[in-house]
Design a protein around this motif. Structure first.
Motif, PDB file in Angstrom:
ATOM      1  N   THR A  26      16.465 131.014  35.036  1.00  0.00           N
ATOM      2  CA  THR A  26      15.062 130.757  35.371  1.00  0.00           C
ATOM      3  C   THR A  26      14.172 131.928  34.959  1.00  0.00           C
ATOM      4  O   THR A  26      13.090 131.729  34.390  1.00  0.00           O
ATOM      5  CB  THR A  26      14.910 130.506  36.884  1.00  0.00           C
ATOM      6  N   GLN A  44      13.495 125.201  32.379  1.00  0.00           N
ATOM      7  CA  GLN A  44      13.696 125.490  33.801  1.00  0.00           C
ATOM      8  C   GLN A  44      14.302 124.310  34.563  1.00  0.00           C
ATOM      9  O   GLN A  44      14.691 124.444  35.721  1.00  0.00           O
ATOM     10  CB  GLN A  44      12.373 125.911  34.430  1.00  0.00           C
ATOM     11  N   HIS A  71      17.652 124.405  37.859  1.00  0.00           N
ATOM     12  CA  HIS A  71      17.487 123.578  39.062  1.00  0.00           C
ATOM     13  C   HIS A  71      18.665 122.621  39.210  1.00  0.00           C
ATOM     14  O   HIS A  71      19.163 122.406  40.324  1.00  0.00           O
ATOM     15  CB  HIS A  71      16.180 122.792  38.995  1.00  0.00           C
ATOM     16  N   ALA A 111      19.192 121.242  42.847  1.00  0.00           N
ATOM     17  CA  ALA A 111      17.834 121.047  43.375  1.00  0.00           C
ATOM     18  C   ALA A 111      17.161 119.991  42.505  1.00  0.00           C
ATOM     19  O   ALA A 111      16.276 120.281  41.677  1.00  0.00           O
ATOM     20  CB  ALA A 111      17.061 122.358  43.350  1.00  0.00           C
ATOM     21  N   SER A 148      15.050 117.559  43.023  1.00  0.00           N
ATOM     22  CA  SER A 148      13.603 117.332  43.145  1.00  0.00           C
ATOM     23  C   SER A 148      12.831 118.344  42.311  1.00  0.00           C
ATOM     24  O   SER A 148      11.869 118.000  41.610  1.00  0.00           O
ATOM     25  CB  SER A 148      13.166 117.404  44.609  1.00  0.00           C
ATOM     26  N   ASP A 149      13.256 119.618  42.363  1.00  0.00           N
ATOM     27  CA  ASP A 149      12.608 120.663  41.560  1.00  0.00           C
ATOM     28  C   ASP A 149      12.828 120.405  40.073  1.00  0.00           C
ATOM     29  O   ASP A 149      11.933 120.644  39.250  1.00  0.00           O
ATOM     30  CB  ASP A 149      13.162 122.036  41.938  1.00  0.00           C
ATOM     31  N   THR A 202      10.470 117.716  39.019  1.00  0.00           N
ATOM     32  CA  THR A 202       9.099 118.241  38.961  1.00  0.00           C
ATOM     33  C   THR A 202       8.871 119.019  37.659  1.00  0.00           C
ATOM     34  O   THR A 202       7.843 118.842  36.988  1.00  0.00           O
ATOM     35  CB  THR A 202       8.822 119.157  40.170  1.00  0.00           C
ATOM     36  N   ALA A 203       9.834 119.878  37.305  1.00  0.00           N
ATOM     37  CA  ALA A 203       9.720 120.655  36.065  1.00  0.00           C
ATOM     38  C   ALA A 203       9.708 119.725  34.845  1.00  0.00           C
ATOM     39  O   ALA A 203       8.928 119.929  33.906  1.00  0.00           O
ATOM     40  CB  ALA A 203      10.869 121.651  35.966  1.00  0.00           C
TER      41      ALA A 203
END
Length: 600
Positions: free
Chosen positions: A368, A394, A398, A403, A405-406, A409-410
Motif C-alpha cells: 500500500t 491498492q 486490501h 478487506a 469492502s476497501d 472501494t478502491a
C-alpha cells in the motif's frame, strides 16, 4: 524526455566543419551538436551547459536559425531536468521577441516548445492548441522537418487523450511530410509513432509492419541511434506477439549496436529487453547473469539511468526465480536511483512495480505504501491515468488483508478515474479486480457479473486478447461455484478467440481451465489430454511458468487415474486373472509413473 531534441546534430556537426563559416559559428555549431548528443543520452546538466554556451555564440554571430534551434535545446534540457516551468518561461520570453521581429520560424519554434512544456505538465488541450499554431507557422515557411517533428508530438498528445484515430493520422501526416522531404530518419521516427498507436489499439500486426519499416529506414539513413530505438521497439512488438526467439535476436542486435556507438541510454533499454526475452524463453539464469553484468558496467561508468534499468531487469529475473525478497530489494534500489535522478515519472512507475512485488511477498502494508507513493507522484505530474493505476494497485493489499469492502472501494474509485480520462481498457481491468473481491466474499454471482461487464467493454473496444482474458475470469468463477459445464463452455469460447488472433498463451490457459473442469467432473483421462495439449502450446512459446502450472494439473490427473485403476483392481479381487485385471494393473503402473514424472 528524449524527444526534447530535434535531431539536428548532424546538420550542426557539418556546419562546425564548414570552412566558409566564421570561427564563432563553427564553435557554436560544435557545441550544439555536443549538447544534443548529451540530451539524447539524458545528461541534462551537460546538455544545458553546452546549449547555453552555443546560444550566446549564435546570438553574437547573428545566426537566427542557430538561435531558434538552440533555444529549443535549452527548453528541452530544462524539461529533462523536470523544470517545465523554466522551459515555458524561456519560450514565452523568446516568443514575444520573435513576434516583434515578425520571425515566423522563431514563433513556430517557441509555440512548439510551449506545447512540449504543456505536455510535460499534462495540460494536453493547451499542448494541442500550441501545436496547431506551430504547425501553421511551419507550413507558411515550408519548413518540412519542423512540421514533421511537430506532427509527431501532436500524435503523442492525441495518444494522451485516447484519440487513437487522430494520433494515427498525425503520425501518418508526419510520415508523408518526411517522405516528401526525403528525410529517412524522420520517416523512421514517424513509423515508430504509428507503431505506438497501433499497440495502444491492439493492432500488433500493423505495429510489427511499422517497426520493421522503421528499422530499415534508420539503416538507410545511416543513423545508428535511431536504429537502436527502432530495434528496441521491434523487439517489444515481437514479445507482444509471443515471438521470444525473434525478440531475443532483435534485442541482442540493439544491445550490440548501442555498445558499439557507446549509446548508454540505448544500451540500458536494450539490456532490459534482452533480459525480458530470455525470461520469456525460460532462460532465467542467463537473464540474471546478463542483468548483473549490465549493472556492474553501468556502475563502473557511473551511469545512474543505466543502473536503474539494470536493477529493474534484475527484479524481473529474481521474480522469475520466485526469489521475491531479492526482487523487492532490486526494485527498492531502482526507486532510490530514480529519486536521486529527480525523474518523478520513472520513479512512480518503479514504485508501482515495487508495490506489485510487495504483494507477492504478502506484505500488504508495504504494498500500500509503495502504491500511495506512486499516486502522490502522479498527482504532482498531473497524470490522472497514472494516479488511477496507483489507486487500482491498492486493491490487492486490501485483498491480502481480506478487506473486501476497501478493495471494492478502491476499484470503484480507480474505475471512475479511468472513465473520466476515457481509458476503457483500464476500466475493464478494474472490473476484473472487483470480480476478484466479490469472489473472495464467495459472492460468485456478483463476481461473474463484473467479469462479464469487463468482457463487454473489451468486445466494445475490439480488444480480442482482453475479451479472451475476461472470459477466462468468468470461467474461473464458474469453476469456483461448481458450474463445471459452464466453465468448459466459456473457456472454449476464450480458446477460439485466442486461436483466431494466434494468442497461444490464451489458448493454453483456456485448455487448462477445461482440464480442471473435467478433473472435477471425474474425467481425469480427458483432463490429462487437454492439459497435455496446453503444455505443448506453452512449450512452443517457451512459457515455463505456464508449463509448470500445467504439469501440476497433469500430475493431479495422473494421480486420479491411478486411484481409479486401483479402485477397479480392488473391485476385481478374488476373481481369476483376467485380461481386464492385466489392463488395469498396467494402467495403474503407467498412471503412477506419469504422476511422478509430472510432479518432478
Amino acid at each position: 524526455d528524449t524527444d526534447a531534441a530535434d535531431d539536428l546534430a548532424s546538420h550542426y556537426s557539418a556546419l562546425s566543419e564548414d570552412k566558409n563559416a566564421s570561427p564563432q559559428i563553427r564553435e557554436a555549431a560544435a557545441l550544439f551538436s555536443l549538447a544534443e548528443d548529451a540530451l539524447q543520452d539524458e545528461d541534462a546538466d551537460i546538455a544545458l551547459e553546452r546549449a547555453t554556451s552555443a546560444l550566446e555564440l549564435f546570438r553574437q554571430s547573428g545566426d537566427k536559425q542557430g538561435v531558434q534551434d538552440t533555444i529549443r535545446l535549452v527548453c528541452g534540457a530544462h524539461r529533462l531536468k523536470n523544470q517545465p516551468d523554466q522551459a515555458m518561461e524561456k519560450a514565452t520570453q523568446e516568443l514575444a521577441k520573435f513576434k516583434e521581429g515578425g520571425d515566423k520560424r522563431g514563433q513556430g519554434c517557441m509555440h512548439f516548445s510551449l506545447a512540449e512544456g504543456h505536455l510535460a505538465r499534462y495540460k494536453t488541450d493547451d499542448a494541442l492548441q500550441s501545436l496547431s499554431e506551430a504547425l501553421q507557422l511551419f507550413r507558411d515557411i515550408a519548413d518540412k522537418k519542423m512540421e514533421a517533428s511537430a506532427q509527431l508530438v501532436m500524435a503523442r498528445a492525441y495518444v494522451r487523450k485516447y484519440r487513437s484515430d487522430d494520433a494515427l493520422q498525425a503520425a501518418r501526416d508526419a510520415l508523408s511530410v518526411a517522405a516528401a522531404a526525403g528525410d529517412k530518419k524522420m520517416q523512421s521516427k514517424a513509423n515508430l509513432s504509428i507503431a505506438v498507436t497501433d499497440i495502444e489499439i491492439g493492432a500488433t500486426d500493423e505495429a510489427l509492419q511499422a517497426t520493421d519499416a522503421a528499422v530499415a529506414l534508420a539503416r538507410d539513413a545511416g543513423d545508428k541511434k535511431s536504429e537502436v530505438a527502432a530495434l528496441e521497439m521491434l523487439a517489444d512488438v515481437q514479445l507482444l506477439k509471443e515471438m521470444p526467439r525473434k525478440a531475443l535476436t532483435t534485442a541482442q542486435q540493439a544491445l550490440a549496436l548501442a555498445r558499439e556507438i557507446e549509446h548508454r541510454r540505448g544500451e540500458a533499454g536494450a539490456l532490459q529487453t534482452v533480459v525480458i526475452a530470455l525470461l520469456e524463453k525460460g532462460e532465467t539464469r542467463r537473464a540474471q547473469q546478463l542483468a548483473q553484468e549490465g549493472l556492474e558496467a553501468f556502475e563502473t561508468a557511473n551511469h545512474a539511468r543505466g543502473q536503474a534499468m539494470a536493477q529493474r531487469a534484475l527484479a524481473y529475473s529474481h521474480y522469475d526465480k520466485h526469489d521475491f525478497d531479492a526482487a523487492v530489494q532490486a526494485a527498492e534500489r531502482e526507486v532510490g536511483l530514480l529519486q536521486d535522478l529527480g525523474d518523478k515519472r520513472a520513479q512512480a512507475s518503479a514504485s508501482l512495480l515495487l508495490s506489485a512485488l510487495q504483494a507477492e511477498v504478502r506484505k500488504p502494508d508495504e504494498c500500500t505504501t509503495a502504491a500511495q507513493q506512486a499516486a502522490e507522484l502522479f498527482q504532482e505530474l498531473q497524470d490522472r491515468k497514472g494516479e488511477a493505476i496507483a489507486i487500482y494497485a491498492q486493491v490487492f493489499p486490501h485483498l491480502l488483508k481480506e478487506a473486501t469492502s476497501d478493495a471494492l472501494t478502491a476499484a470503484d474509485e480507480a474505475r471512475a478515474m479511468f472513465t473520466d480520462v476515457g481509458d476503457r481498457t483500464w476500466e475493464a481491468r478494474t472490473l476484473w479486480a472487483s470480480s476478484m473481491a466479490h469472489a473472495q466474499k464467495e459472492d460468485f454471482e456478483a463476481a461473474q457479473g463484473k467479469a462479464a461487464d469487463a468482457q463487454a467493454i473489451f468486445e466494445e473496444v475490439g480488444d480480442k486478447k482482453g475479451t479472451a482474458t475476461a472470459m477466462l475470469v468468468v470461467a474461473d468463477m464458474h469453476l469456483e461455484s461448481g458450474e463445471l459445464q459452464d466453465a468448459i463452455s466459456v473457456a472454449e469460447e476464450a480458446r477460439q478467440i485466442s486461436r483466431h488472433i494466434d494468442y497461444r498463451r490464451g489458448q493454453a490457459a483456456a485448455l487448462q481451465r477445461q482440464a480442471m473442469a473435467h478433473l472435477d467432473k471425474g474425467d481425469p483421462d480427458k483432463a490429462l489430454s487437454l492439459a497435455s495439449d496446453a503444455r505443448k502450446l506453452c512449450r512452443a512459446i517457451m512459457d515455463k511458468q505456464g508449463e509448470t502450472n500445467l504439469l501440476n494439473t497433469m500430475a493431479h490427473a495422473s494421480l486420479k487415474l491411478c486411484m481409479q485403476s486401483d479402485e477397479a483392481l480392488r473391485a476385481m479381487e478374488g476373481q481369476k486373472n483376467t485380461h481386464a485385471q492385466k489392463e488395469h494393473s498396467s494402467a495403474l503402473r503407467r498412471a503412477s509413473r506419469e504422476a511422478l514424472a509430472h510432479a518432478k
